[in-house]
Motif scaffolding. Structure first.
Motif: not given
Length: 486
Positions: A31-40, A299-312
């Motif tokens: 749910t969090i990754l989908d909300a963050a726009g991870a496009n998975i 996967l090389g998706r560093f920006e969205v990864a950082e976005r999720v980690e920062q939100a947590l």
């Protein structure tokens, strides 16, 4: 495997919700990754407890294997093995089937999660070899009262995990890699990792390399954990040390992990399925969420990864903790915790730094089956026999049995200690005896047929339960002495 770095390109990921609390934790991460726009695109598959009950002995059905083979990346929850069903752990089976040789377990001090080590700046990664060692699971009952487990360490396995540890240190801007082994006791197996580490360390002059005996590493982790950056170690040692490090920062609920191979990567929480808490909506999903963050980086998706980690991290800074962490009467539910993280997407923590990450350059390895020695010679044999007789009675009989053969009995050991010829020590004996036969004339050329002939002589009088060659490899002994052996 090429990372899918373009966020506009959907990445298809195999997702295994798992058992017990797994579905709740995985649902939170998805749910969090989908909300963050991870496009998975999530390819849902099964493994573990329900599959065992269906009669699949491995706990991993063919359709799940095919999904992983196709997608190459997995996000999974904990898997259970019900009593009376299946044999091997489905978790271990998945790691081995796809040669995910590097188990990566990062731990760092988290805001709002108070432990006796808070304020110490704990931030380290345990890199554990993931497919060899005692976890090869090769066990035998040698006698009714003596069990054996083979500890298998390969040079190739050591090279892969050591190079991975150095490459991870570079990718995360870390400065020190510590190799933790028990090479002072297991000089061939654990020693292989130490020797490989020392040989390869020179290829990474920008990284400080040090070796530490593993029991001292455990001691130092409790005494001064902030001294460590990356720890690389063998499978069993890594299993133990990584659980210890999780305890430094709040427990397994905050412990993500990744299983990385050349072709497939599996991301999962370290904790188990905890079936008694399933469905309570009080479970902390942080470990799975942080595992999903590692997956995004893979996967090389560093920006969205950082976005999720920062939100947590923002959520933790604001005191958001689930009921299983702070008490069910005052903690957040799993779903509320998930909603808070989503609400904090786009915000940055104020008291916690997020470590910069670069792509990990996975080591490349040939498909070689081993290294051809310049010179390999058989110089003797260890024949293990089952007998309730004492070594003082066994020894003279074996000496008579070698008459006319190229061998003589050098010694008998019991549980690794020489007991014949007697040393004057006081040692209990069990019903398995290792009988070491060596060449009477060291210049004789030995063949397997000589060992087979000796076995035939012995088998007329004793039960043989195990046989090993004694080799010299490039002039060095490929075996160890017993305690007390000259």
């Amino acid at each position: 495997m090429q990372p899918v770095s373009d966020i506009d390109t959907p990445a298809t990921i195999t997702v295994i919700s798992g058992n017990g609390v797994g579905p709740e934790c995985v649902a939170a991460a998805v749910t969090i990754l989908d909300a963050a726009g991870a496009n998975i695109v999530w390819d849902e598959q099964q493994a573990g407890e329900g599959v065992f009950r269906r009669g699949v002995a491995s706990g991993v059905p063919a359709e799940t294997i095919e999904s992983i083979r196709r997608n190459r990346v997995v996000l999974k929850g904990p898997l259970g093995t019900p009593v009376g069903y299946g044999e091997k752990s489905a978790n271990v089976t998945l790691r081995k089937l796809f040669e995910t040789y590097a188990n990566v377990r990062p731990v760092r001090e988290l805001p709002g999660v108070h432990t006796p080590f808070s304020g110490r700046g704990v931030d380290l990664v345990v890199v554990r070899e993931n497919v060899e060692d005692l976890y090869a699971g090769i066990e035998h009952m040698q006698t009714p009262s003596v069990a054996q487990c083979l500890k298998l360490i390969s040079r190739t396995g050591c090279e892969k995990i050591v190079r991975f540890a150095f490459e991870l240190a570079r990718a995360e801007g870390r400065h020190t890699v510590t190799c933790a082994t028990k090479s002072n006791i297991m000089k061939l197996t654990e020693g292989e990792l130490k020797r490989t580490f020392e040989r390869i360390a020179g290829e990474y002059p920008d990284i400080t390399a040090q070796h530490m005996i593993v029991d001292n590493a455990a001691h130092q982790l409790v005494k001064r954990p902030e001294q460590f950056d990356v720890i690389v170690t063998t499978n069993m040692n890594g299993d133990i040390l990584s659980d210890l490090t999780s305890g430094l920062v709040g427990g397994l609920g905050f412990a993500p992990s990744a299983n990385i191979g050349a072709e497939v990567a599996i991301f999962e929480a370290v904790h188990g399925s905890a079936p008694k808490y399933a469905g309570t909506n009080q479970i902390n999903p942080s470990a799975v969420v942080l595992s999903a963050v590692a997956m995004l980086r893979h996967l090389g998706r560093f920006e969205v990864a950082e976005r999720v980690e920062q939100a947590l991290l923002v959520t933790l800074e604001e005191g958001g903790l689930t009921g299983d962490v702070v008490g069910y009467d005052k903690g957040l539910s799993t779903s509320d915790y998930t909603r808070r993280i989503i609400a904090n997407l786009g915000r940055a923590p104020t008291r916690t730094n997020v470590r910069a990450h670069q792509p990990i350059r996975l080591p490349r390895h040939s498909a070689t089956q081993g290294t051809a020695p310049v010179d390999q010679r058989i110089v003797g044999t260890d024949i293990f026999i089952q007998s309730t007789a004492p070594s003082s009675a066994i020894g003279p009989r074996l000496e008579r049995l070698t008459d006319g053969s190229p061998f003589h009995l050098k010694m008998i050991s019991n549980r690794g200690t020489r007991v014949y010829p007697p040393t004057g020590a006081i040692t209990d004996e069990v019903d398995q005896h290792r009988c070491r036969f060596v060449l009477t004339n060291p210049h004789t050329t030995l063949h397997w047929q000589n060992i087979i002939d000796l076995q035939r002589r012995i088998a007329h009088h004793f039960d043989i339960c195990h046989v090993e060659r004694l080799l010299t490899i490039d002039g060095q002994p490929g075996y160890t002495r017993a305690q007390g052996e000259d």
